[in-house]
Design an enzyme around this catalytic site. Structure first.
Site, PDB file in Angstrom:
ATOM      1  N   SER A 140     -15.922  22.037  54.514  1.00  0.00           N
ATOM      2  CA  SER A 140     -14.561  21.612  55.112  1.00  0.00           C
ATOM      3  C   SER A 140     -13.393  22.616  54.953  1.00  0.00           C
ATOM      4  CB  SER A 140     -14.245  20.145  54.637  1.00  0.00           C
ATOM      5  OG  SER A 140     -13.160  19.649  55.189  1.00  0.00           O
ATOM      6  N   LYS A 160     -20.108  15.463  52.423  1.00  0.00           N
ATOM      7  CA  LYS A 160     -19.508  15.935  53.323  1.00  0.00           C
ATOM      8  C   LYS A 160     -19.143  14.837  54.465  1.00  0.00           C
ATOM      9  CE  LYS A 160     -17.129  18.370  56.413  1.00  0.00           C
ATOM     10  NZ  LYS A 160     -17.591  18.979  57.504  1.00  0.00           N
ATOM     11  N   HIS A 176     -16.539  12.357  53.328  1.00  0.00           N
ATOM     12  CA  HIS A 176     -15.340  12.871  53.686  1.00  0.00           C
ATOM     13  C   HIS A 176     -14.703  12.870  54.881  1.00  0.00           C
ATOM     14  CE1 HIS A 176     -12.775  16.392  55.119  1.00  0.00           C
ATOM     15  NE2 HIS A 176     -12.331  16.619  53.971  1.00  0.00           N
ATOM     16  N   ASN A 177     -15.801  13.143  55.869  1.00  0.00           N
ATOM     17  CA  ASN A 177     -15.022  13.151  57.264  1.00  0.00           C
ATOM     18  C   ASN A 177     -14.737  11.742  57.633  1.00  0.00           C
ATOM     19  OD1 ASN A 177     -15.777  15.883  57.114  1.00  0.00           O
ATOM     20  ND2 ASN A 177     -16.640  15.960  59.346  1.00  0.00           N
ATOM     21  N   GLU A 227     -11.813  10.781  56.323  1.00  0.00           N
ATOM     22  CA  GLU A 227     -10.536  11.603  57.045  1.00  0.00           C
ATOM     23  C   GLU A 227     -10.201  10.631  58.281  1.00  0.00           C
ATOM     24  OE1 GLU A 227     -11.976  15.780  58.118  1.00  0.00           O
ATOM     25  OE2 GLU A 227     -11.317  15.099  60.186  1.00  0.00           O
TER      26      GLU A 227
HETATM   27  P1  NDP Z   1     -20.532  26.426  66.840  1.00  0.00           P
HETATM   28  O1  NDP Z   1     -21.017  25.089  66.119  1.00  0.00           O
HETATM   29  O2  NDP Z   1     -20.098  26.405  68.046  1.00  0.00           O
HETATM   30  O3  NDP Z   1     -22.113  27.220  67.024  1.00  0.00           O
HETATM   31  C1  NDP Z   1     -22.098  28.371  67.553  1.00  0.00           C
HETATM   32  C2  NDP Z   1     -23.109  29.284  66.805  1.00  0.00           C
HETATM   33  O4  NDP Z   1     -24.426  28.640  66.823  1.00  0.00           O
HETATM   34  C3  NDP Z   1     -23.254  30.807  67.500  1.00  0.00           C
HETATM   35  O5  NDP Z   1     -23.345  31.614  66.394  1.00  0.00           O
HETATM   36  C4  NDP Z   1     -24.576  30.658  68.284  1.00  0.00           C
HETATM   37  O6  NDP Z   1     -25.264  31.647  68.637  1.00  0.00           O
HETATM   38  C5  NDP Z   1     -25.321  29.786  67.088  1.00  0.00           C
HETATM   39  N1  NDP Z   1     -26.587  29.136  67.946  1.00  0.00           N
HETATM   40  C6  NDP Z   1     -26.588  28.185  68.804  1.00  0.00           C
HETATM   41  N2  NDP Z   1     -27.868  27.861  68.991  1.00  0.00           N
HETATM   42  C7  NDP Z   1     -28.672  28.657  68.618  1.00  0.00           C
HETATM   43  C8  NDP Z   1     -30.105  28.775  68.602  1.00  0.00           C
HETATM   44  N3  NDP Z   1     -30.974  27.885  69.004  1.00  0.00           N
HETATM   45  N4  NDP Z   1     -30.451  29.767  67.692  1.00  0.00           N
HETATM   46  C9  NDP Z   1     -29.622  30.890  67.039  1.00  0.00           C
HETATM   47  N5  NDP Z   1     -28.362  30.663  66.975  1.00  0.00           N
HETATM   48  C10 NDP Z   1     -27.974  29.475  67.727  1.00  0.00           C
HETATM   49  O7  NDP Z   1     -19.915  27.234  65.820  1.00  0.00           O
HETATM   50  P2  NDP Z   1     -18.881  26.976  64.775  1.00  0.00           P
HETATM   51  O8  NDP Z   1     -18.697  28.185  63.948  1.00  0.00           O
HETATM   52  O9  NDP Z   1     -18.009  26.165  65.301  1.00  0.00           O
HETATM   53  O10 NDP Z   1     -19.715  26.181  63.774  1.00  0.00           O
HETATM   54  C11 NDP Z   1     -20.836  26.412  62.679  1.00  0.00           C
HETATM   55  C12 NDP Z   1     -21.242  25.220  61.880  1.00  0.00           C
HETATM   56  O11 NDP Z   1     -20.229  25.025  61.228  1.00  0.00           O
HETATM   57  C13 NDP Z   1     -21.526  24.101  62.954  1.00  0.00           C
HETATM   58  O12 NDP Z   1     -22.539  23.338  62.503  1.00  0.00           O
HETATM   59  C14 NDP Z   1     -20.486  23.362  62.663  1.00  0.00           C
HETATM   60  O13 NDP Z   1     -20.370  21.676  62.814  1.00  0.00           O
HETATM   61  C15 NDP Z   1     -19.954  23.589  61.461  1.00  0.00           C
HETATM   62  N6  NDP Z   1     -18.515  23.263  61.056  1.00  0.00           N
HETATM   63  C16 NDP Z   1     -17.666  23.721  61.838  1.00  0.00           C
HETATM   64  C17 NDP Z   1     -16.313  23.379  61.495  1.00  0.00           C
HETATM   65  C18 NDP Z   1     -15.231  23.853  62.665  1.00  0.00           C
HETATM   66  O14 NDP Z   1     -13.858  23.658  62.288  1.00  0.00           O
HETATM   67  N7  NDP Z   1     -15.422  24.343  63.521  1.00  0.00           N
HETATM   68  C19 NDP Z   1     -15.980  23.066  60.451  1.00  0.00           C
HETATM   69  C20 NDP Z   1     -16.764  22.846  59.308  1.00  0.00           C
HETATM   70  C21 NDP Z   1     -18.384  22.869  59.670  1.00  0.00           C
HETATM   71  P3  NDP Z   1     -24.891  32.658  69.744  1.00  0.00           P
HETATM   72  O15 NDP Z   1     -23.545  33.258  69.629  1.00  0.00           O
HETATM   73  O16 NDP Z   1     -26.010  33.438  70.012  1.00  0.00           O
HETATM   74  O17 NDP Z   1     -24.801  31.610  70.919  1.00  0.00           O
END
Ligand code: NDP
Length: 479
Positions: free
Chosen positions: A128, A183, A186-187, A190
């Protein structure tokens, strides 16, 4: 391999976690499905530390020292399974896969079991703090085996946020899905916190008659007292902000339909399955849902409501003080509901969650970070078996002191037609829990009347049924 840890999935979260690790002196293997992201990371931030870019999963795995530590930071859901499917055949017994995405804890349990069969440790870690947290120190909630935590804990403790007393905001939460469960809660909390704050704001505007800038001042003042928290702080910032293109208060130009990504909904769905009442979180989820139902809202827009002018200056100031108390008491109540849920799940799944440690982990890095959480930690330190936060001596004293103001605020909201589902659900929960007798007795009697569902009596053991359709005599139904 020479890298101590690897990160695959280099969107905002993965990239920033990798940078955070590198800034702490670790050599970090980095990989992303689309190679351009990996190159970008190394080009832009390569000077921050030691990165080992990998173009393929095979190169990535080869770059890691053993036992391998792999953090998966991809879009939660199918992508996580796809990535695990790709990497698992390349890993060896003893290696550790950490899913830092927002996975549902049931998926984490399934994945942990599947990888355990191959001797690979799977750690479901709630993270988080958003992208800033990932870079500067998130709150991390890892669930998995003791062995995995032993190999992973020191790294996580290095990169995690630090609480005001210097302790790292991470701890081994429990086995398999425990981390992602915590987690999720937590949400949920939130959501409840944000809804309560929004209701307080609405009351200060509609009943006290304050403009957004004035409400911002009130929130700033609250942020120096028991409500001191990140969410109250950013609320003041948002309310003080002026829209550049119109010159109006920013909050007035934002469309009033709140969206959600689903973790609040998961919390409520799971609470229903566990049979734990989390009315504060549920009302917050429903309030967001209602706000987006434009059709319903348009259809109901002309319905009559009260016409009461805002309070004058003196009454408004007194009212604002009461709102602070109502908000605080409601916060205690909704946190208590969240903790009840973690307690129930810990018993159901045999997780052995240290409920005080969870509060300690949330003191920094995460969205609900607040001075308050140190008091929750202290309450569970004083009594690890505390049945509910409301029963803690200090919290009981505080809700007791706030309760008259709390009632006054909810009653005033009702009289002014201001919807306060969060504040009123919290108060109802408080009153229901402390009630000596609940009308549940009548509900049981009704159930027995139409469905012969039986009831227990207050004066002697056993279950009973009244022959309602006959002579209304009572029969014992448990032999
Ligand atoms: P996203 O959730 O937008 O995911 C994008 C990433 O996932 C890219 O690296 C993408 O690769 C990859 N991806 C998607 N599909 C596939 C696949 N089939 N095979 C391999 N790679 C894949 O990224 P975030 O950074 O926002 O979040 C990452 C994780 O963290 C998520 O699970 C999210 O829920 C969690 N999270 C996010 C927070 C936030 O504030 N954003 C906070 C806490 C947790 P490519 O570049 O090749 O498309």
């Amino acid at each position: 391999g020479t890298a101590q840890i690897g990160v695959t999935g280099l969107a905002v979260m993965g990239r920033n976690l990798a940078r955070n690790l590198a800034r702490h002196g670790y050599t970090v293997a980095v990989h992303n499905r689309t190679g351009a992201r990996t190159e970008e990371l190394v080009e832009e931030f390569g000077r921050e530390g030691d990165f080992v870019p990998a173009g393929t999963p095979r190169e990535f795995v080869a770059a890691l020292e053993r036992p391998r530590r792999v953090i998966v930071m991809v879009r939660a859901g199918e992508a996580t399974d796809a990535v695990i499917g790709e990497f698992a055949p390349l890993l060896e017994p003893g290696d550790i896969v950490v899913d830092g995405g927002n996975a549902h804890f049931a998926d984490t349990r399934r994945r942990e079991e599947a990888l355990r069969e191959r001797g690979v440790h799977f750690v479901g870690a709630g993270v988080s703090g958003g992208e800033e947290g990932a870079l500067h120190g998130p709150s991390i909630m890892p669930g998995g085996s003791d062995e995995a935590y032993a190999a992973l804990g020191p790294l996580l403790e290095d990169i995690a946020a630090k609480a005001p007393d210097g302790a790292p905001c991470t701890a081994h939460i429990g086995p398999d899905g425990a981390g992602h469960f915590v987690k999720m809660v937590h949400n949920g909390i939130e959501y409840a916190d944000m809804q309560l704050i929004a209701e307080a704001y609405d009351l200060l505007r509609t009943v006290a008659g304050y403009g957004p800038a004035r409400v911002a001042e009130v929130f700033r003042a609250w942020n120096t007292g028991p409500l001191d928290s990140y969410l109250v702080e950013i609320t003041a910032e948002v309310l003080a902000h002026t829209d550049a293109s119109t010159g109006r208060p920013f909050v007035d130009v934002v469309a009033d339909a709140a969206e959600q990504k689903g973790t609040g909904r998961w919390t409520v769905q799971t609470a229903l399955d566990l049979g734990v009442p989390v009315s504060g979180i549920a009302e917050a989820v429903f309030a967001r849902s209602l706000s987006g139902h434009t059709g319903l809202r348009r259809a109901a827009a002309g319905l009559p409501g009260p016409h009461r002018p805002p309070f004058g200056e003196r009454d408004a100031a007194r009212f604002a003080e009461r709102v602070e108390q109502a908000l605080y008491a409601s916060k205690i109540t909704s946190y208590a509901q969240g903790w009840n849920m973690m307690r129930a799940a810990s018993a159901e799944y045999g997780w052995g969650i240290d409920l005080g440690a969870v509060a300690a982990v949330w003191r920094g890095g995460c969205i609900i970070r607040a001075a308050f959480l140190d008091r929750v930690r202290a309450a569970y330190a004083a009594d690890p078996e505390l049945p509910t936060l409301l029963a803690d001596a200090e919290f009981a004293e505080e809700t007791g002191r706030a309760q008259e103001a709390w009632r006054e605020v909810v009653a005033t909201a009702v009289r002014h037609g201001v919807p306060v589902p969060g504040l009123s659900a919290a108060l109802a929960s408080y009153d229901a829990l402390r009630a000596e007798r609940l009308p549940a007795a009548l509900v049981q009697a009704q159930r027995d009347y139409f469905g012969a569902h039986t009831y227990r009596r207050t004066d002697r053991p056993g279950s009973y049924h009244t022959l309602w359709g006959r002579d209304r005599s009572e029969v014992r139904t448990d032999g």
